[in-house]
Motif scaffolding. Structure first.
Motif, PDB file in Angstrom:
ATOM      1  N   LEU A 139      -8.165 -24.230  15.879  1.00 26.14           N
ATOM      2  CA  LEU A 139      -7.686 -23.209  16.995  1.00 26.14           C
ATOM      3  C   LEU A 139      -6.216 -22.852  16.640  1.00 26.14           C
ATOM      4  O   LEU A 139      -5.832 -22.111  17.483  1.00 26.14           O
ATOM      5  N   HIS A 140      -5.596 -23.635  15.888  1.00 21.85           N
ATOM      6  CA  HIS A 140      -4.015 -23.191  15.604  1.00 21.85           C
ATOM      7  C   HIS A 140      -4.043 -21.675  14.899  1.00 21.85           C
ATOM      8  O   HIS A 140      -2.928 -21.226  14.821  1.00 21.85           O
ATOM      9  N   PHE A 141      -5.318 -21.482  14.449  1.00 22.80           N
ATOM     10  CA  PHE A 141      -5.152 -20.016  13.555  1.00 22.80           C
ATOM     11  C   PHE A 141      -5.814 -19.083  13.902  1.00 22.80           C
ATOM     12  O   PHE A 141      -5.843 -17.781  13.985  1.00 22.80           O
ATOM     13  N   ALA A 142      -6.864 -19.347  14.976  1.00 21.25           N
ATOM     14  CA  ALA A 142      -7.902 -18.318  15.392  1.00 21.25           C
ATOM     15  C   ALA A 142      -8.586 -18.944  16.805  1.00 21.25           C
ATOM     16  O   ALA A 142      -9.065 -20.127  16.867  1.00 21.25           O
ATOM     17  N   TYR A 143      -9.139 -18.115  17.623  1.00 24.10           N
ATOM     18  CA  TYR A 143      -9.921 -18.194  18.449  1.00 24.10           C
ATOM     19  C   TYR A 143     -11.227 -18.171  17.955  1.00 24.10           C
ATOM     20  O   TYR A 143     -11.967 -17.271  17.627  1.00 24.10           O
ATOM     21  N   LYS A 160      -7.495 -20.975   4.887  1.00 25.61           N
ATOM     22  CA  LYS A 160      -6.573 -20.443   5.765  1.00 25.61           C
ATOM     23  C   LYS A 160      -5.132 -21.247   4.936  1.00 25.61           C
ATOM     24  O   LYS A 160      -4.111 -20.426   4.652  1.00 25.61           O
ATOM     25  N   PHE A 161      -5.165 -22.461   4.765  1.00 26.27           N
ATOM     26  CA  PHE A 161      -4.324 -22.980   4.145  1.00 26.27           C
ATOM     27  C   PHE A 161      -3.951 -22.556   2.841  1.00 26.27           C
ATOM     28  O   PHE A 161      -2.736 -22.236   2.361  1.00 26.27           O
ATOM     29  N   GLN A 162      -4.828 -22.137   1.894  1.00 26.85           N
ATOM     30  CA  GLN A 162      -4.552 -21.644   0.571  1.00 26.85           C
ATOM     31  C   GLN A 162      -4.058 -20.344   0.727  1.00 26.85           C
ATOM     32  O   GLN A 162      -2.954 -19.686  -0.053  1.00 26.85           O
ATOM     33  N   GLU A 163      -4.508 -19.341   1.963  1.00 26.31           N
ATOM     34  CA  GLU A 163      -3.814 -18.084   2.382  1.00 26.31           C
ATOM     35  C   GLU A 163      -2.258 -18.345   2.576  1.00 26.31           C
ATOM     36  O   GLU A 163      -1.394 -17.541   2.197  1.00 26.31           O
TER      37      GLU A 163
END
Length: 233
Positions: A139-143, A160-163
């Motif tokens: 949730l820190h990155f998207a709903y 997300k981390f790799q991005e």
């Protein structure tokens, strides 16, 4: 004589510890289902709070990795409170639904309600995640509201981390608190989590899928963070 000396030393340590606890106005005892992922996340709050000259002498945070699931987490919390004669504080049980029965997942909340009738100074809270703590991280990155298997949440975090150039998401990351705080958005995560709980009003934890109440503990601890960190929450 040697044995008596050790006993006296142990008693002295216990007395000093009790005096230390009694000086703390705000006390949080956090019992985590896992022994690493959740404790390491909450250790981040503890580090920053203990570095905050305003609150470090007022706030006590103790974190226990239980290596136990659902009802066993609150059972271990009760045992700790009883054994250590805890007379004041908030007792937080952090646990995942995973594949455990709904009766166990909901049972922690029900048990907490029973215990909270006994002593107003010692209150129990259930910071559950359905299905897992990674949902709160996500949730820190998207709903996100799709009721997918927990493996999808870990896959999302990994991508997300790799991005972001952080590398692969791993359980038990030592710097997970800093990653989520600096590369994610804690304020949005709290808002998203609240919205999901509000939309699931009237449902049990097992029925709110996905969902989490970890944000409630985060909001409690964030009050004591240094100002430059607190504004992120």
């Amino acid at each position: 004589m040697a044995k008596r000396g050790r006993k006296e030393k142990d008693n002295w340590k216990k007395k000093r510890r009790q005096e230390y606890l009694e000086k703390k106005e705000f006390r949080y005892y956090i019992f985590c289902e896992g022994q690493a992922t959740e404790p390491k996340y909450f250790e981040g709050f503890k580090r920053y709070i203990e570095d905050n000259p305003i609150y470090r002498d007022m706030v006590l945070i103790e974190i226990e990795g239980c290596q136990a699931e659902t009802m066993r987490v609150i059972g271990k919390a009760e045992e700790y409170v009883r054994k250590n004669k805890i007379a004041k504080g908030q007792i937080w049980c952090v646990y995942d639904k995973d594949s455990f029965p709904a009766s166990d997942v909901n049972g922690v909340v029900q048990r907490a309600e029973v215990l909270n009738q006994k002593n107003p100074d010692v209150q129990y809270y259930a910071a559950w995640s359905n299905e897992c703590i990674e949902f709160w991280f996500m949730l820190h990155f998207a709903y996100y509201t799709a009721n997918n298997h927990r493996s999808e949440y870990k896959k999302f975090l990994n991508e997300k981390f790799q991005e972001l150039g952080i590398g692969k998401y791993e359980k038990n990351m030592d710097n997970i608190f800093e990653i989520l705080m600096n590369d994610g958005n804690p304020k949005l995560a709290i808002r998203y989590a609240r919205r999901i709980i509000e939309n699931g009003k009237g449902k049990t934890p097992a029925e709110i899928a996905p969902g989490t109440k970890v944000h409630e503990l985060v909001e409690e601890l964030a009050k004591y963070l240094p100002e430059e960190v607190r504004v992120l929450f």
